[in-house]
Each structure stands twice: as C-alpha cells, then as structure tokens.
Design an enzyme around this catalytic site. Structure first.
Site, PDB file in Angstrom:
ATOM      1  N   GLY A   1       0.769  -1.236   0.000  1.00 50.37           N
ATOM      2  CA  GLY A   1       0.000   0.000   0.000  1.00 50.37           C
ATOM      3  C   GLY A   1       0.799   1.285   0.000  1.00 50.37           C
ATOM      4  O   GLY A   1       0.356   2.297   0.550  1.00 50.37           O
ATOM      5  N   SER A   2       2.001   1.302  -0.593  1.00 49.48           N
ATOM      6  CA  SER A   2       2.798   2.543  -0.593  1.00 49.48           C
ATOM      7  C   SER A   2       2.100   3.652  -1.371  1.00 49.48           C
ATOM      8  O   SER A   2       2.158   4.823  -0.979  1.00 49.48           O
ATOM      9  CB  SER A   2       4.200   2.287  -1.150  1.00 49.48           C
ATOM     10  N   ASN A   3       1.422   3.346  -2.456  1.00 47.61           N
ATOM     11  CA  ASN A   3       0.672   4.378  -3.187  1.00 47.61           C
ATOM     12  C   ASN A   3      -0.478   4.905  -2.326  1.00 47.61           C
ATOM     13  O   ASN A   3      -0.736   6.109  -2.278  1.00 47.61           O
ATOM     14  CB  ASN A   3       0.124   3.821  -4.498  1.00 47.61           C
TER      15      ASN A   3
ATOM     16  N   LEU B   1      -5.245  -6.724  -6.782  1.00 53.56           N
ATOM     17  CA  LEU B   1      -4.925  -7.771  -7.754  1.00 53.56           C
ATOM     18  C   LEU B   1      -6.109  -8.620  -8.192  1.00 53.56           C
ATOM     19  O   LEU B   1      -5.931  -9.673  -8.790  1.00 53.56           O
ATOM     20  CB  LEU B   1      -3.801  -8.666  -7.195  1.00 53.56           C
ATOM     21  N   LYS B   2      -7.327  -8.168  -7.877  1.00 50.66           N
ATOM     22  CA  LYS B   2      -8.514  -8.904  -8.304  1.00 50.66           C
ATOM     23  C   LYS B   2      -9.297  -8.092  -9.338  1.00 50.66           C
ATOM     24  O   LYS B   2      -9.224  -6.845  -9.333  1.00 50.66           O
ATOM     25  CB  LYS B   2      -9.415  -9.188  -7.090  1.00 50.66           C
TER      26      LYS B   2
ATOM     27  N   ILE C   1     -12.166  -6.090 -10.841  1.00 52.13           N
ATOM     28  CA  ILE C   1     -13.302  -5.293 -10.349  1.00 52.13           C
ATOM     29  C   ILE C   1     -14.539  -5.731 -11.133  1.00 52.13           C
ATOM     30  O   ILE C   1     -14.536  -5.730 -12.365  1.00 52.13           O
ATOM     31  CB  ILE C   1     -13.055  -3.793 -10.554  1.00 52.13           C
TER      32      ILE C   1
ATOM     33  N   ASN D   1      -7.021   3.181 -11.878  1.00 55.09           N
ATOM     34  CA  ASN D   1      -6.036   2.166 -11.526  1.00 55.09           C
ATOM     35  C   ASN D   1      -4.651   2.673 -11.916  1.00 55.09           C
ATOM     36  O   ASN D   1      -4.500   3.407 -12.895  1.00 55.09           O
ATOM     37  CB  ASN D   1      -6.325   0.858 -12.260  1.00 55.09           C
TER      38      ASN D   1
ATOM     39  N   HIS E   1      -0.948   1.232 -13.092  1.00 53.40           N
ATOM     40  CA  HIS E   1      -0.260   0.036 -13.598  1.00 53.40           C
ATOM     41  C   HIS E   1       1.211   0.387 -13.765  1.00 53.40           C
ATOM     42  O   HIS E   1       1.526   1.477 -14.264  1.00 53.40           O
ATOM     43  CB  HIS E   1      -0.881  -0.400 -14.935  1.00 53.40           C
TER      44      HIS E   1
ATOM     45  N   ASP F   1      -6.832  -3.586 -17.430  1.00 55.82           N
ATOM     46  CA  ASP F   1      -5.891  -2.651 -18.074  1.00 55.82           C
ATOM     47  C   ASP F   1      -6.303  -2.153 -19.458  1.00 55.82           C
ATOM     48  O   ASP F   1      -5.455  -1.721 -20.232  1.00 55.82           O
ATOM     49  CB  ASP F   1      -4.496  -3.312 -18.188  1.00 55.82           C
TER      50      ASP F   1
HETATM   51  N1  LIG Z   1     -12.190  -4.536 -14.087  1.00 50.24           N
HETATM   52  C1  LIG Z   1     -10.898  -4.265 -13.790  1.00 50.24           C
HETATM   53  N2  LIG Z   1     -10.363  -4.737 -12.644  1.00 50.24           N
HETATM   54  C2  LIG Z   1      -9.060  -4.465 -12.344  1.00 50.24           C
HETATM   55  C3  LIG Z   1      -8.253  -3.722 -13.233  1.00 50.24           C
HETATM   56  C4  LIG Z   1      -8.859  -3.241 -14.453  1.00 50.24           C
HETATM   57  O1  LIG Z   1      -8.206  -2.544 -15.268  1.00 50.24           O
HETATM   58  N3  LIG Z   1     -10.164  -3.533 -14.684  1.00 50.24           N
HETATM   59  N4  LIG Z   1      -6.908  -3.477 -12.935  1.00 50.24           N
HETATM   60  C5  LIG Z   1      -6.326  -4.404 -11.963  1.00 50.24           C
HETATM   61  C6  LIG Z   1      -4.916  -4.073 -11.601  1.00 50.24           C
HETATM   62  N5  LIG Z   1      -4.032  -4.836 -12.501  1.00 50.24           N
HETATM   63  C7  LIG Z   1      -3.193  -4.120 -13.330  1.00 50.24           C
HETATM   64  O2  LIG Z   1      -3.053  -2.895 -13.251  1.00 50.24           O
HETATM   65  C8  LIG Z   1      -4.041  -6.246 -12.533  1.00 50.24           C
HETATM   66  C9  LIG Z   1      -4.122  -6.954 -11.331  1.00 50.24           C
HETATM   67  C10 LIG Z   1      -4.147  -8.344 -11.330  1.00 50.24           C
HETATM   68  C11 LIG Z   1      -4.083  -9.047 -12.540  1.00 50.24           C
HETATM   69  C12 LIG Z   1      -4.137 -10.542 -12.522  1.00 50.24           C
HETATM   70  O3  LIG Z   1      -3.796 -11.188 -13.492  1.00 50.24           O
HETATM   71  N6  LIG Z   1      -4.594 -11.099 -11.383  1.00 50.24           N
HETATM   72  C13 LIG Z   1      -4.620 -12.583 -11.222  1.00 50.24           C
HETATM   73  C14 LIG Z   1      -4.859 -12.951  -9.740  1.00 50.24           C
HETATM   74  C15 LIG Z   1      -3.671 -12.496  -8.896  1.00 50.24           C
HETATM   75  C16 LIG Z   1      -3.840 -12.866  -7.433  1.00 50.24           C
HETATM   76  O4  LIG Z   1      -4.975 -13.203  -7.025  1.00 50.24           O
HETATM   77  O5  LIG Z   1      -2.825 -12.818  -6.705  1.00 50.24           O
HETATM   78  C17 LIG Z   1      -5.752 -13.181 -12.038  1.00 50.24           C
HETATM   79  O6  LIG Z   1      -6.802 -12.522 -12.234  1.00 50.24           O
HETATM   80  O7  LIG Z   1      -5.584 -14.353 -12.414  1.00 50.24           O
HETATM   81  C18 LIG Z   1      -3.972  -8.367 -13.729  1.00 50.24           C
HETATM   82  C19 LIG Z   1      -3.931  -6.956 -13.734  1.00 50.24           C
HETATM   83  C20 LIG Z   1      -7.198  -4.530 -10.730  1.00 50.24           C
HETATM   84  N7  LIG Z   1      -8.537  -4.891 -11.159  1.00 50.24           N
HETATM   85  N1  LIG Z   2      -1.224  -4.634 -12.400  1.00 46.15           N
HETATM   86  C1  LIG Z   2      -1.370  -4.095 -11.077  1.00 46.15           C
HETATM   87  C2  LIG Z   2      -0.013  -3.839 -10.476  1.00 46.15           C
HETATM   88  O1  LIG Z   2       0.953  -4.521 -10.785  1.00 46.15           O
HETATM   89  N2  LIG Z   2       0.043  -2.813  -9.618  1.00 46.15           N
HETATM   90  C3  LIG Z   2       1.290  -2.458  -9.010  1.00 46.15           C
HETATM   91  O2  LIG Z   2       1.391  -3.039  -7.712  1.00 46.15           O
HETATM   92  C4  LIG Z   2       2.283  -2.216  -6.946  1.00 46.15           C
HETATM   93  C5  LIG Z   2       1.606  -1.934  -5.625  1.00 46.15           C
HETATM   94  O3  LIG Z   2       2.525  -1.288  -4.780  1.00 46.15           O
HETATM   95  P1  LIG Z   2       1.965  -0.615  -3.421  1.00 46.15           P
HETATM   96  O4  LIG Z   2       1.074  -1.632  -2.762  1.00 46.15           O
HETATM   97  O5  LIG Z   2       3.225  -0.340  -2.645  1.00 46.15           O
HETATM   98  O6  LIG Z   2       1.214   0.645  -3.816  1.00 46.15           O
HETATM   99  C6  LIG Z   2       2.503  -0.921  -7.750  1.00 46.15           C
HETATM  100  O7  LIG Z   2       3.758  -0.940  -8.410  1.00 46.15           O
HETATM  101  C7  LIG Z   2       1.389  -0.964  -8.761  1.00 46.15           C
HETATM  102  O8  LIG Z   2       1.693  -0.282  -9.980  1.00 46.15           O
END
Ligand SMILES: Nc1nc2c(c(=O)[nH]1)N[C@@H](CN(C=O)c1ccc(C(=O)N[C@@H](CCC(=O)O)C(=O)O)cc1)CN2
Ligand SMILES: NCC(=O)N[C@@H]1O[C@H](COP(=O)([O-])[O-])[C@@H](O)[C@H]1O
Length: 283
Positions: free
Chosen positions: A79-81, A158-159, A161, A175, A177, A218
């Site tokens: 959660g640094s962001n 990471l889930k 939405i 979001n 990325h 994304d």
């Molecule tokens: N509807 C949306 N939901 C989310 C988005 C989005 O753009 N639309 N962005 C993600 C964040 N993200 C990239 O920025 C991202 C996060 C996770 C994954 C992914 O492949 N997750 C795995 C599960 C990982 C885990 O449970 O540890 C998966 O779905 O198999 C891809 C991109 C947040 N939500």
């Molecule tokens: N595709 C999603 C993804 O990779 N997000 C990335 O997870 C990190 C979270 O750091 P944080 O928990 O320290 O903010 C960040 O680098 C963010 O861009």
C-alpha cells in the site's frame, strides 16, 4: 529520466456551458499595481480599488468552491501508493478524504496502515473458502454509496473489479499500472512480473500508467503516464523501485486533479488533465 508532454493546442469538448475560468488567487505579481502614486488622494483611491478587487476575487473563489471528494482505495499488498495519497489528503495537496480501504487480503500492509489511521477496512471479494467474511459485489456497491464515495482508486489491487462496480461508478474508478500501457498489461501481468516482461522485451522506457477502469484488466482510457528510463543492466527490483517512485508522484498529482475537477473529456473520448497553473493547457 522523466518526461511529460504538455498539450496546449485547440481542444474541442462536448457542448456544455463553458465554466468561467476562475480568477487566479491573489498573487503579488498578478495583483500589485505597479505605477508611481501622485498624491495621498491617489493612495487612498488605490486602496479602495485594491480592496474591491480583493473582495471580488474572494467572492469569485467562493462561488467556485469545489467540495472535498470522498475516496475509497483498493489494495492487495504494502500500500505505498495508498500511503502517499493519504499523506496528500492530510498534507493539503489533495482536496480529498480517504473514507474506506478495500482489500482481498485483510492482513496486508495497506490494511494495517488503514487500521492504524482510523480508516475502515472492508474485505472484497469473499474468500473462496466457506466464510461469512467479505462482501458480495452488490454489497460492495451499496457500502461505497452509503459512505458517499466519489472516486475509487485501485493501488496494487490484484482482483478483477466486477462489472456491477464499474457500471455503478462510471468514469470514477482509476487504476495505476507499473508499465506504459497498452504494452505489458492484462491478466497475469502484475507486480514484478510486469518489470520482468519489460526487461525481457528490451524496451528502453517503462513507467506508470494511470487509467480509468472498465470491465477488463488494463483496457480502460489512459489518463496519465510518465516515462522512466530502463538501464541496460537493471534487475527487475531496480526497475520496480524507479517506477514505484514515479508512481507515487504521478498518482498524487492525478488524484489532486480529480478532486479539483480538472479532468476534461475530449470529444473522441480521451480524458485530459487541465493544468493547475494555466487552465488553457492540458496534458
Ligand atoms: N475490471 C478491472 N479490474 C481491475 C483492473 C482493471 O483494469 N479492470 N486493474 C487491476 C490491476 N491490474 C493491473 O493494473 C491487474 C491486477 C491483477 C491481474 C491478474 O492477473 N490477477 C490474477 C490474480 C492475482 C492474485 O490473485 O494474486 C488473475 O486474475 O488471475 C492483472 C492486472 C485490478 N482490477
Ligand atoms: N497490475 C497491477 C499492479 O501490478 N500494480 C502495481 O502493484 C504495486 C503496488 O505497490 P503498493 O502496494 O506499494 O502501492 C505498484 O507498483 C502498482 O503499480
């Protein structure tokens, strides 16, 4: 190295009542009368003029007063962001308040920080195993509405939405990325996996992308990016650190713009950020 292009060409926006450019706040260079005064009568007259100008400016700023925005942040890790955005809200650079933290990992660093700062923590989605914990998508939308959330900020969440939430908060979910979308994004590309893919590709630049969230990973409209140089012998961890440092700056800047209602949608659907210093400039 970080570069950011400023756009100041002719823009066309969907027809809507033009919003008067607010009068800039009183600043010495802008509001000091610079001609020599001839007499005490002139000095008195100038004081009247300046007082009237000040009153008008203050009145104008009051009319334009923008309400503070209520923010919910979604995290899965450290959660640094999230912490940087919270610091911005407390420090005054962000005209917003963090009212909820949502996570799929209730013991992650972001959740711990929220609890120690009095920010309510919600679990979403429900864990796969049988458990009463956690919210359904409908329950999540209801809670966000009950808290009066204006914007949802994903920060290392990471889930996926769910569509219910995307539909309930159109153009109100962002979001961040850790790469320059549309490259290096999509299912399976998160965290260190992204930086490994960037290095393996031979790309010379990476950097954070902030985009609006739609139903897929994304693929939403890109709002902001900044470029970070990839160094020849970078490890994934070294690149990740440089990109994360830039994420912290960019996300706070973008959230500040969102809260100040400086996001403008171009007629072709591209969202732009209106410059705070010069309202005629966009980037
Ligand atoms: N509807 C949306 N939901 C989310 C988005 C989005 O753009 N639309 N962005 C993600 C964040 N993200 C990239 O920025 C991202 C996060 C996770 C994954 C992914 O492949 N997750 C795995 C599960 C990982 C885990 O449970 O540890 C998966 O779905 O198999 C891809 C991109 C947040 N939500
Ligand atoms: N595709 C999603 C993804 O990779 N997000 C990335 O997870 C990190 C979270 O750091 P944080 O928990 O320290 O903010 C960040 O680098 C963010 O861009």
């Amino acid at each position: 190295m970080v570069s950011r292009v400023l756009f100041s060409g002719q823009l066309t926006f969907p027809a809507k009542p033009p919003r008067e450019t607010p009068i800039a706040p009183l600043t010495p260079s802008r509001n000091v009368l610079s001609f020599p005064l001839r007499s005490s009568v002139d000095r008195f007259a100038m004081r009247i003029v300046k007082a009237a100008s000040f009153t008008r400016t203050v009145a104008k700023v009051d009319e334009e007063a923008i309400s503070r925005k209520k923010l919910a942040v979604f995290v899965s890790g450290g959660g640094s962001n999230f912490k940087k955005i919270h610091e911005g809200c407390i420090g005054g650079s962000v005209q917003g308040d963090l009212v909820l933290l949502v996570t799929n990992k209730k013991d992650c660093g972001g959740a711990d920080y929220a609890r120690s700062n009095g920010i309510p923590v919600l679990l979403f989605p429900k864990p796969k195993r049988e458990s009463s914990d956690g919210l359904s998508p409908t329950e999540l939308v209801d809670v966000l509405r009950e808290y009066g959330v204006d914007f949802v900020l994903l920060a290392g969440y990471l889930k996926l939405i769910p569509a219910e939430l995307v539909k309930a908060f159109p153009k109100r979910i962002l979001n961040i990325h850790p790469a320059l979308l549309p490259a290096f994004g999509g299912k399976g590309l998160y965290g260190m996996r992204v930086h490994k893919a960037v290095l393996a590709s031979g790309a010379r630049y990476s950097g954070p992308t902030i985009h609006f969230v739609d139903e897929e990973y994304d693929t939403g409209r890109i709002l902001a990016q900044s470029a970070v140089r990839v160094i020849a012998n970078d490890t994934p961890e070294e690149l990740a650190k440089r990109v994360l440092d830039e994420e912290h700056k960019l996300y706070v800047e973008v959230v500040a713009a969102i809260c100040e209602e400086r996001i403008k949608w171009r007629e072709d659907g591209v969202p732009l950020i209106q410059s705070k210093d010069n309202p005629d400039d966009y980037y």
